[in-house]
Scaffold this active site. Sequence first.
Site, mmCIF file in Angstrom:
data_model
loop_
_atom_site.group_PDB
_atom_site.id
_atom_site.type_symbol
_atom_site.label_atom_id
_atom_site.label_comp_id
_atom_site.label_asym_id
_atom_site.label_seq_id
_atom_site.Cartn_x
_atom_site.Cartn_y
_atom_site.Cartn_z
ATOM 1 N N HIS A 134 0.833 -1.208 0.000
ATOM 2 C CA HIS A 134 0.000 0.000 0.000
ATOM 3 C C HIS A 134 0.866 1.256 0.000
ATOM 4 C CE1 HIS A 134 -3.125 -2.650 2.169
ATOM 5 N NE2 HIS A 134 -3.541 -2.480 0.926
ATOM 6 N N LYS A 164 -17.847 -6.686 6.927
ATOM 7 C CA LYS A 164 -16.492 -7.166 7.199
ATOM 8 C C LYS A 164 -16.213 -7.117 8.691
ATOM 9 C CE LYS A 164 -13.158 -6.827 3.507
ATOM 10 N NZ LYS A 164 -12.024 -6.117 2.966
ATOM 11 N N ARG A 175 -1.234 -6.746 -7.643
ATOM 12 C CA ARG A 175 -0.143 -7.656 -7.292
ATOM 13 C C ARG A 175 -0.072 -8.821 -8.269
ATOM 14 N NH1 ARG A 175 -1.795 -10.077 -2.397
ATOM 15 N NH2 ARG A 175 -3.844 -9.467 -3.102
ATOM 16 N N SER A 211 -2.976 -7.781 2.954
ATOM 17 C CA SER A 211 -3.474 -7.511 4.300
ATOM 18 C C SER A 211 -3.985 -8.783 4.955
ATOM 19 C CB SER A 211 -4.583 -6.456 4.266
ATOM 20 O OG SER A 211 -4.065 -5.195 3.939
#
Length: 161
Positions: A17, A41, A90, A128
């Site tokens: 990030h 979440k 990524r 993460s």
Amino acid sequence: MRKAIFPGSFDPPTLGHTEIVARATALFDEVIVAIGTNSAKNSFFTLDERLELLKRSFAHLPTVRVQAYEGLTVDFARAQGAHFLLRGLRTGQDLDYERPIALINRHMDDRLETIFLITSGAHSHISSTLVREVIRYGHDAVGLVPDEILEMIRAKQAGAK
């Protein structure tokens, strides 16, 4: 003013990030790192903790602002006067996930461009989700998260024991 929104949950922020945001500061006058709140979440770090983690991570970058928001990212971008969404990639899987979101956002606001930056090979393995697992099981996150937030993470780990 060229303003970009970098949305995410940042639970926690990673070196990937910070790399993307640092590179984006050369492209935009202002980068808003925006924590989207998602009630579905179950976050490891609270919203206030994530705001503090991000503020510490980007304190050295004066053109970066950290802010939380609710609702759709496209609406937040419009309210901020931003015409760019910034996303880090990524893997090819990230592109497969991000592409339809970018198309829907563009459908809702044809002035909104999504800019994809490819994460460097040094950080492409860091997510993460994986960092949360490392932290949950009491391991050190050195080399995965910015040094500026290691102490906060260690304090969270100590409190969880």
